[in-house]
Structures are given as structure tokens and as C-alpha cells.
Motif scaffolding. Sequence first.
Motif, mmCIF file in Angstrom:
data_model
loop_
_atom_site.group_PDB
_atom_site.id
_atom_site.type_symbol
_atom_site.label_atom_id
_atom_site.label_comp_id
_atom_site.label_asym_id
_atom_site.label_seq_id
_atom_site.Cartn_x
_atom_site.Cartn_y
_atom_site.Cartn_z
ATOM 1 N N ILE A 58 0.906 -1.332 0.027
ATOM 2 C CA ILE A 58 0.051 -0.125 0.033
ATOM 3 C C ILE A 58 0.828 1.268 -0.141
ATOM 4 O O ILE A 58 0.739 2.044 -1.066
ATOM 5 N N SER A 59 1.986 1.441 0.979
ATOM 6 C CA SER A 59 2.467 2.734 1.159
ATOM 7 C C SER A 59 3.653 2.756 0.337
ATOM 8 O O SER A 59 3.970 4.173 -0.113
ATOM 9 N N GLU A 60 4.320 1.727 0.068
ATOM 10 C CA GLU A 60 5.447 1.827 -0.749
ATOM 11 C C GLU A 60 5.601 1.449 -2.099
ATOM 12 O O GLU A 60 6.389 1.493 -2.897
ATOM 13 N N VAL A 61 4.478 0.937 -2.833
ATOM 14 C CA VAL A 61 4.448 0.413 -4.035
ATOM 15 C C VAL A 61 3.070 1.362 -4.769
ATOM 16 O O VAL A 61 3.210 1.998 -5.621
ATOM 17 N N LEU A 62 2.086 1.201 -4.291
ATOM 18 C CA LEU A 62 0.468 1.598 -4.744
ATOM 19 C C LEU A 62 0.727 3.026 -4.763
ATOM 20 O O LEU A 62 0.401 3.904 -5.461
ATOM 21 N N ALA A 63 0.764 3.515 -3.352
ATOM 22 C CA ALA A 63 0.945 4.929 -3.160
ATOM 23 C C ALA A 63 1.949 5.757 -3.779
ATOM 24 O O ALA A 63 1.847 6.903 -4.026
ATOM 25 N N ARG A 64 3.209 5.054 -4.067
ATOM 26 C CA ARG A 64 4.204 5.920 -4.741
ATOM 27 C C ARG A 64 3.759 6.215 -6.299
ATOM 28 O O ARG A 64 4.567 7.170 -6.800
ATOM 29 N N LEU A 65 2.617 5.803 -6.611
ATOM 30 C CA LEU A 65 2.181 6.302 -7.927
ATOM 31 C C LEU A 65 1.636 7.494 -8.111
ATOM 32 O O LEU A 65 1.300 8.286 -8.935
ATOM 33 N N CYS A 66 1.307 8.079 -6.813
ATOM 34 C CA CYS A 66 0.487 9.223 -6.809
ATOM 35 C C CYS A 66 1.054 10.501 -7.029
ATOM 36 O O CYS A 66 0.647 11.483 -7.545
ATOM 37 N N VAL A 67 2.263 10.734 -6.477
ATOM 38 C CA VAL A 67 3.302 12.021 -6.699
ATOM 39 C C VAL A 67 3.670 11.945 -8.305
ATOM 40 O O VAL A 67 3.156 13.281 -8.977
ATOM 41 N N PRO A 68 3.985 11.072 -8.750
ATOM 42 C CA PRO A 68 4.378 11.032 -10.253
ATOM 43 C C PRO A 68 2.892 11.397 -11.086
ATOM 44 O O PRO A 68 2.880 12.168 -12.215
#
Length: 385
Positions: A58-68
Amino acid sequence: MNKRERNNLTSKSISILRFPLTIGVVFIHFSLSKGLNIHGTFYGINNPDWFFFVTNFISEVLARLCVPSFFFISGFLFFNRDNFNKKIYFQKLNTRMRSLFIPFILWNIIAAAFILCKSTIPLVSNYYPPIDINFSFVRLLNTFLCNSNNSGILVYPSDFPPPMDFCPINIPLWYVRELMIMVLLSPLVYWIIKKEGRYAIIIIGFIWYTTPFLLPESSYFPMFIQALFFFSWGAFYNISKIDFIHQFRKGKWLFFTLYPIIAITDTLTKEFTYSICIHTSGLLFGVPFVFTLTSYLIENWEIRPRQIFIDSCFFIYAFHSLFMNDAAKFAFKTLHIPENVPFIMLVFYLSVPIITIGLCISIYVILRSISPPFCKILTGIRMSN
């Protein structure tokens, strides 16, 4: 689907994504991948592997798509005119002064005030160290631009973990800082894309992709090149008059097949050095995956979030990190949450960001009702009537 319907679908996709992407940013800032750090003691690190798989996924993979994805959207929306010239550029500088620069300054001042309060209020200071003030013009600039290694006006004790490298005192606002830099560089971005087209994006993308192998994460350039690549990638579609949702949907099976595989592999290999290659590839395929999936959900499920969720996105983004982690530590110790009971820790992990978002929305609604003008200033006039 005709051109008007495509444009409408693109607009809806961007609007609807703002709130889920903001939720993702909140989850990034409450990652328990290394446990919950309270005064240098890490709680919850002895939980089973499946617990860390879920939290990392959740925090280190999926959520890391948010800023890009946010950078992509910003680049696309910035070049929303039929042409781009000196007059339009200065008009956009003027509007971004109101929507980016002023909120950036105010929220960093608010962050500094919060930190001072947290270090002096008796109940809260048990979870926060005493802070010294060392004022100079250079330190003031560092507070807003690069508050790392105790270079800002607020100085942390030597035994306290320093703020994140190359971030302002309100850490999530590094995104706004980079976006303001992209705005200043927009004539160069426009000229390169008009001259070289998709080849410019490929070259910038190659530099971005290889940067993690050449430079450490603690350097500033990875932040800059990530912003430049995704901002330019989004800008390319509007400058070239290409509907990016339609373009991404042509490769839907590629994105829908590859990204889940890459995401799971990324989660399982976090402890290995080569994971950065997998993670970077995940961002490259994940951004089209996010927009493509959203467009199909809109068509088939007619999803439509409440306007208050969209309106409050910037407020949530700018405010959540000022209290979330400290409140979580206080709740963890006060409620005596058993650190090695994985299901309870998982509920704790999921609850903290959700409760934080709910509190931010509630405060936003109250502030908007009490002082609409001030609320507009804080959010860059991101309000609907």
C-alpha cells in the motif's frame, strides 16, 4: 467515442483521481515498513511477513504512483491553451503565484508554528524533542526550500532523526516546490517538446530511469528529474493535441497485465538492491494503469465523489503531516496497542490515515464556513461554490 466524449472522459478522470491520489500521499507518510519509531525505538518490527507485505504494497508501491501522477496531471493542465507564448506564460506565472507560491509560504509558516508548539506543550512534548531557534536569512531560506541536516531556523537535538533531505519544513510541500520550478521552466519544456516531440520525453525518461543507479536517494537531483519527466510527459499530450486517456487505453492489456505483476514483485523484493529497477519500472507502467483503470470505472460504474472531497484535497495534502505521526504515536502508547498482534497493528495502520483524512476534511469544512477568504488563500482558491 467522439472527440467531445473523449475530452469529457479525460476531464472527469483527472477530477475524480485527485482525492484517491491525495489518500495515497497520506499513506506514504504513514508507512510502517520499518515499524513505528517512537524516540528511536521501533515498534511492530517482529510482525509476520504478510503484515509487511500488505503495508509495503500500500504505502511503498501503490501509493508511490500518486506523486508522479500529480506531476503528470499538472504538466497536462498547464499547457491547456491552443498555443503558448510570452503573454500566456506571464499570465500563468501570475495565477500560480496565487495557487502555489502563497499557499507554499503560508503552510510552511504553519508547519514551523506546529513544530514549536509540539516541542513546548507538556503532553505533546513527550513525543517530540525540544527545539532551538537559530535565525539567519540563509536558514530562513533553507526552512522553506531545503530544511535538512538542521540547516533551517528550527534546530533539532543531535539524537533526534533529522528532517527528510531536500524537503521544506512542511515535508509534503517538496512537490509544490518542484512544481513551481517546472512552471518557471515551462517555456523550455514547451520548446523542447515542440522541437523534438516524443523523443524529448524518451530522453528525459531515460535520464529519470537511470538516475537511481547513478545517484543516491539522498541527493536532490532524483526529485528534480522525477518532476521534470512526469510533468513533461503530461505536457507532451496537450502540446501535441493527443488524448492521453485514449492513447493509454490502446495499451490497456499491457498495463493491466504487467503493472500488477511488477507491483507484487516490487513488494516482495524491497530488501534487495535491484528492487529500485523494479520500482522505477512500476512507476512507468503504473501511471498509465491508474488513468486507464479510472476511465473504465467512470464509464462502467459512473463513480462520482462528493465535491467536498475534491475541494479539500490540497488542504489534506498540506495539513496531514503536521499532526498525523505524532497523533499516531500518542494513540499507540495511550491505547497500549499490542505491537506484535499483526491484525490489530494492521487495523491501526489502516485507521490512522483514514482518521487523519476525516479530521482534515472536518477542519476544512469548519474553516471554510468560518472564513472563506482565508480558506481560499490556504488552498490556492481550490473551492467550488
